[in-house]
Design an enzyme around this catalytic site. Structure first.
Site, short mmCIF file in Angstrom:
data_model
loop_
_atom_site.label_atom_id
_atom_site.label_comp_id
_atom_site.label_asym_id
_atom_site.label_seq_id
_atom_site.Cartn_x
_atom_site.Cartn_y
_atom_site.Cartn_z
N TYR A 1 1.09 -1.38 0.37
CA TYR A 1 0.57 -0.08 0.21
C TYR A 1 0.48 1.48 -0.03
CZ TYR A 1 -4.31 -2.26 0.31
OH TYR A 1 -5.17 -3.74 0.15
N GLN B 1 -15.15 1.96 -5.84
CA GLN B 1 -14.08 0.41 -5.28
C GLN B 1 -13.34 0.85 -5.84
OE1 GLN B 1 -15.87 -3.24 -6.88
NE2 GLN B 1 -16.19 -1.17 -8.15
N ASN B 2 -12.87 1.88 -5.83
CA ASN B 2 -11.33 2.85 -6.10
C ASN B 2 -10.65 2.76 -4.48
OD1 ASN B 2 -11.61 1.35 -8.39
ND2 ASN B 2 -11.56 4.04 -9.21
N ASP C 1 -7.77 4.87 -4.62
CA ASP C 1 -7.18 6.51 -4.85
C ASP C 1 -8.40 7.73 -4.24
OD1 ASP C 1 -8.48 5.29 -7.97
OD2 ASP C 1 -9.01 7.39 -7.64
N HIS D 1 -14.60 0.72 -0.46
CA HIS D 1 -12.43 -0.58 -0.64
C HIS D 1 -12.28 0.57 0.68
CE1 HIS D 1 -14.01 -3.46 -3.65
NE2 HIS D 1 -15.57 -3.19 -2.68
N SER E 1 -15.05 -4.88 -13.79
CA SER E 1 -15.36 -6.68 -14.41
C SER E 1 -16.35 -6.55 -13.61
CB SER E 1 -14.39 -7.07 -13.53
OG SER E 1 -13.68 -6.83 -12.54
N1 APR Z 1 -11.78 2.72 -18.80
C1 APR Z 1 -12.94 2.18 -18.99
N2 APR Z 1 -12.46 0.75 -18.13
C2 APR Z 1 -11.32 0.37 -18.79
C3 APR Z 1 -10.02 0.82 -19.06
C4 APR Z 1 -9.98 2.43 -19.21
N3 APR Z 1 -8.92 2.92 -19.83
N4 APR Z 1 -9.06 0.15 -18.86
C5 APR Z 1 -9.75 -1.11 -18.51
N5 APR Z 1 -10.88 -0.42 -17.91
C6 APR Z 1 -12.26 -1.76 -17.55
C7 APR Z 1 -11.54 -3.59 -17.68
O1 APR Z 1 -11.90 -3.92 -19.21
C8 APR Z 1 -12.47 -3.38 -15.84
O2 APR Z 1 -13.82 -4.26 -17.06
O3 APR Z 1 -11.84 -1.73 -15.89
C9 APR Z 1 -11.87 -2.64 -15.36
C10 APR Z 1 -11.07 -2.91 -14.70
O4 APR Z 1 -11.84 -4.39 -14.43
P1 APR Z 1 -10.90 -5.09 -12.69
O5 APR Z 1 -9.14 -5.41 -12.74
O6 APR Z 1 -11.31 -6.29 -12.16
O7 APR Z 1 -10.88 -3.59 -11.14
P2 APR Z 1 -12.11 -3.72 -10.53
O8 APR Z 1 -13.37 -3.99 -11.41
O9 APR Z 1 -12.27 -2.15 -10.22
O10 APR Z 1 -12.17 -4.50 -9.04
C11 APR Z 1 -12.99 -4.39 -8.68
O11 APR Z 1 -11.98 -5.54 -6.48
O12 APR Z 1 -9.02 -6.36 -6.26
C12 APR Z 1 -10.89 -5.59 -5.53
O13 APR Z 1 -10.79 -4.20 -3.91
C13 APR Z 1 -10.64 -4.38 -5.61
O14 APR Z 1 -12.08 -2.18 -5.99
C14 APR Z 1 -11.36 -3.60 -6.61
C15 APR Z 1 -12.20 -4.72 -6.94
#
Ligand code: APR
Length: 231
Positions: A53, A86-87, A89, A104, A172
């Protein structure tokens, strides 16, 4: 003003240079999530968790909001915008969004391991072993780890149930309970989803899919909402 509720994930911060989690090159490709983002990992190797972190917090210092974050600020002129993110940041806040609910936690805060009420703004500074709260307990990141409760989830569900328009950006949709708030979207509320990739949305309803990165996608959303307002 109509209520516009937005659920964001790491994808909205990708164009700011912050890694997503599950894409190739994502954070979970280089770290074992259970080692660095779970309470068990914390008890096994506190130093590794603090380092994970601290690295992300240091990177955040120089990260700037992108057009996706800024577009959501622009939407505040036309809608009552509530962001549920969920971010961890602070780019929504850096861009100027007013109503941001973190599901989160946030990287820029530390929490006492002995009294969860004791929370401290630390900005972009590291948390080190031996850094303690006023009651003498070790400090930890104020982040919700896998397996831990999500205290803001009820508030998020309640906000979602009042949405006139619901937007999903850059997630996702595989992590619960965050993803589950989509079940609270009123049945007549249009749902927009902005993502450059396909996303399996876990509900059966019409989705206005904007297959773009966040920056271009929010710009398209603004045009659609202002010039082709949902029925
Ligand atoms: N603009 C928009 N979406 C994007 C971009 C972009 N430039 N680049 C990637 N993506 C999309 C991907 O296609 C994907 O659907 O962002 C999504 C990222 O998915 P994850 O990596 O699974 O992240 P997230 O959904 O935020 O994860 C949820 O999981 O690990 C935990 O706590 C953590 O908050 C996080 C949670």
């Amino acid at each position: 003003m109509k209520k516009l509720v937005v659920l964001t994930g790491s994808g909205i911060s990708a164009e700011s240079g912050l890694k997503t989690f599950r894409e190739s090159g994502g954070l979970w490709e280089n770290y074992d999530v259970m080692e660095v983002a779970s309470y068990a990992g914390w008890t096994q190797n506190m130093e590794l968790v603090l380092q994970f972190y601290n690295e992300r917090r240091t990177q955040l210092r120089d990260a700037q909001p992108n057009n996706g974050h800024r577009g959501l600020v622009e939407l505040q002129k036309y809608f009552d915008v509530q962001i549920i993110t969920q971010n961890v940041d602070n780019l929504h806040e850096k861009a100027g969004s007013k109503n941001v609910l973190h599901l989160h936690g946030v990287l820029t805060r530390a929490r006492s391991t002995g009294d969860p009420e004791l929370v401290y703004d630390i900005g972009y500074e590291p948390i080190k072993p031996g850094d303690k709260c006023e009651k003498g307990f070790q400090l930890r990141p104020d982040i919700v780890w896998f397996g831990e409760a999500v205290p803001a989830i009820e508030e998020a569900a309640s906000l979602t149930s009042t949405a006139d328009i619901f937007v999903v950006i850059g997630t996702s949709m595989v992590v619960y309970p965050a993803t589950g708030i989509i079940d609270y979207v009123p049945k007549n509320t249009p749902v927009y989803l902005i993502d450059p990739n396909d996303v399996a949305v876990p509900i059966y309803r019409h989705i206005h899919f904007i297959r773009e990165k966040a920056g271009a996608g929010v710009e398209k959303l603004l045009k659609q909402l202002l010039h082709e307002p949902p029925k």
